[in-house]
Design a protein around this motif. Structure first.
Motif, PDB file in Angstrom:
ATOM      1  N   ALA A  25       0.831  -1.195   0.000  1.00 56.64           N
ATOM      2  CA  ALA A  25       0.000   0.000   0.000  1.00 56.64           C
ATOM      3  C   ALA A  25       0.872   1.254   0.000  1.00 56.64           C
ATOM      4  CB  ALA A  25      -0.930   0.006   1.210  1.00 56.64           C
ATOM      5  N   ALA A  28       2.439   1.654  -3.443  1.00 59.38           N
ATOM      6  CA  ALA A  28       1.461   2.125  -4.427  1.00 59.38           C
ATOM      7  C   ALA A  28       1.184   3.615  -4.255  1.00 59.38           C
ATOM      8  CB  ALA A  28       0.171   1.320  -4.306  1.00 59.38           C
ATOM      9  N   GLU A  29       1.114   4.074  -3.015  1.00 59.33           N
ATOM     10  CA  GLU A  29       0.893   5.500  -2.763  1.00 59.33           C
ATOM     11  C   GLU A  29       2.067   6.332  -3.270  1.00 59.33           C
ATOM     12  OE1 GLU A  29      -0.186   6.278   1.320  1.00 59.33           O
ATOM     13  OE2 GLU A  29      -1.501   4.531   1.316  1.00 59.33           O
ATOM     14  N   GLN A  48      -2.859   3.785 -10.359  1.00 63.11           N
ATOM     15  CA  GLN A  48      -4.234   3.529  -9.928  1.00 63.11           C
ATOM     16  C   GLN A  48      -4.498   2.025  -9.859  1.00 63.11           C
ATOM     17  OE1 GLN A  48      -6.242   5.918 -12.899  1.00 63.11           O
ATOM     18  NE2 GLN A  48      -6.714   7.514 -11.401  1.00 63.11           N
ATOM     19  N   LEU A  51      -2.830   0.782  -6.784  1.00 64.55           N
ATOM     20  CA  LEU A  51      -3.643   1.145  -5.618  1.00 64.55           C
ATOM     21  C   LEU A  51      -4.807   0.177  -5.440  1.00 64.55           C
ATOM     22  CD1 LEU A  51      -4.004   5.042  -5.737  1.00 64.55           C
ATOM     23  CD2 LEU A  51      -2.876   3.704  -3.975  1.00 64.55           C
ATOM     24  N   LYS A  55      -5.349  -2.265  -2.289  1.00 64.82           N
ATOM     25  CA  LYS A  55      -6.574  -2.185  -1.490  1.00 64.82           C
ATOM     26  C   LYS A  55      -7.172  -3.582  -1.292  1.00 64.82           C
ATOM     27  CE  LYS A  55     -10.438   0.936  -1.024  1.00 64.82           C
ATOM     28  NZ  LYS A  55     -11.209   2.025  -1.619  1.00 64.82           N
ATOM     29  N   LEU A  91      -5.177   4.520   1.331  1.00 66.62           N
ATOM     30  CA  LEU A  91      -5.424   4.127  -0.052  1.00 66.62           C
ATOM     31  C   LEU A  91      -6.680   4.796  -0.603  1.00 66.62           C
ATOM     32  CD1 LEU A  91      -4.527   0.339   0.100  1.00 66.62           C
ATOM     33  CD2 LEU A  91      -3.313   2.103  -1.189  1.00 66.62           C
ATOM     34  N   SER A  94      -5.820   8.338  -1.335  1.00 67.77           N
ATOM     35  CA  SER A  94      -4.978   8.425  -2.532  1.00 67.77           C
ATOM     36  C   SER A  94      -5.794   8.193  -3.795  1.00 67.77           C
ATOM     37  CB  SER A  94      -3.832   7.411  -2.455  1.00 67.77           C
ATOM     38  OG  SER A  94      -2.934   7.773  -1.444  1.00 67.77           O
ATOM     39  N   GLU A  95      -6.728   7.266  -3.720  1.00 69.93           N
ATOM     40  CA  GLU A  95      -7.598   7.020  -4.871  1.00 69.93           C
ATOM     41  C   GLU A  95      -8.391   8.265  -5.219  1.00 69.93           C
ATOM     42  OE1 GLU A  95      -8.987   2.421  -5.363  1.00 69.93           O
ATOM     43  OE2 GLU A  95      -9.943   3.570  -3.786  1.00 69.93           O
TER      44      GLU A  95
END
Length: 105
Positions: A25, A28-29, A48, A51, A55, A91, A94-95
């Motif tokens: 996570a 990905a961020e 994306q 992410l 998740k 997450l 961030s999304e």
């Protein structure tokens, strides 16, 4: 002695999965932050996807930890569960940041 370690193996696997999900996570961020700074649509799309996968892994790790009785393993899993919860919130945030507005023509 061996029996105790055998009983701990599923718990250790759940803790390891939680740790891996948290690291994924975070990665990905960071990937998303770099992509947004570069304003590269392909990298943003890739971030994306990372992410979304992170998740899913966080949710699966949370479910794994929940399968252990809190009265037996509460102290061992509480910190991991809290970290997973924070990772899930991060997450989601961030999304929300990553959705690019549609261009106005």
């Amino acid at each position: 002695m061996t029996d105790t370690r055998q009983h701990q193996q599923p718990l250790q696997h759940a803790i390891d999965a939680a740790d891996n999900a948290i690291l994924q996570a975070q990665d990905a961020e960071h990937q998303l932050q770099r992509a947004l700074q570069q304003a590269d649509p392909q990298r943003i799309q890739s971030a994306q996807a990372a992410l979304a996968q992170a998740k899913i892994n966080v949710q699966q790790a949370q479910e794994q930890l929940k399968s252990f009785p809190a009265h037996e393993f509460g102290t061992q899993t509480a910190q991991n569960a809290q970290q997973l919860s924070q990772a899930a919130q991060d997450l989601t945030a961030s999304e929300a940041k990553s959705h690019m507005p549609k261009q106005i023509r």
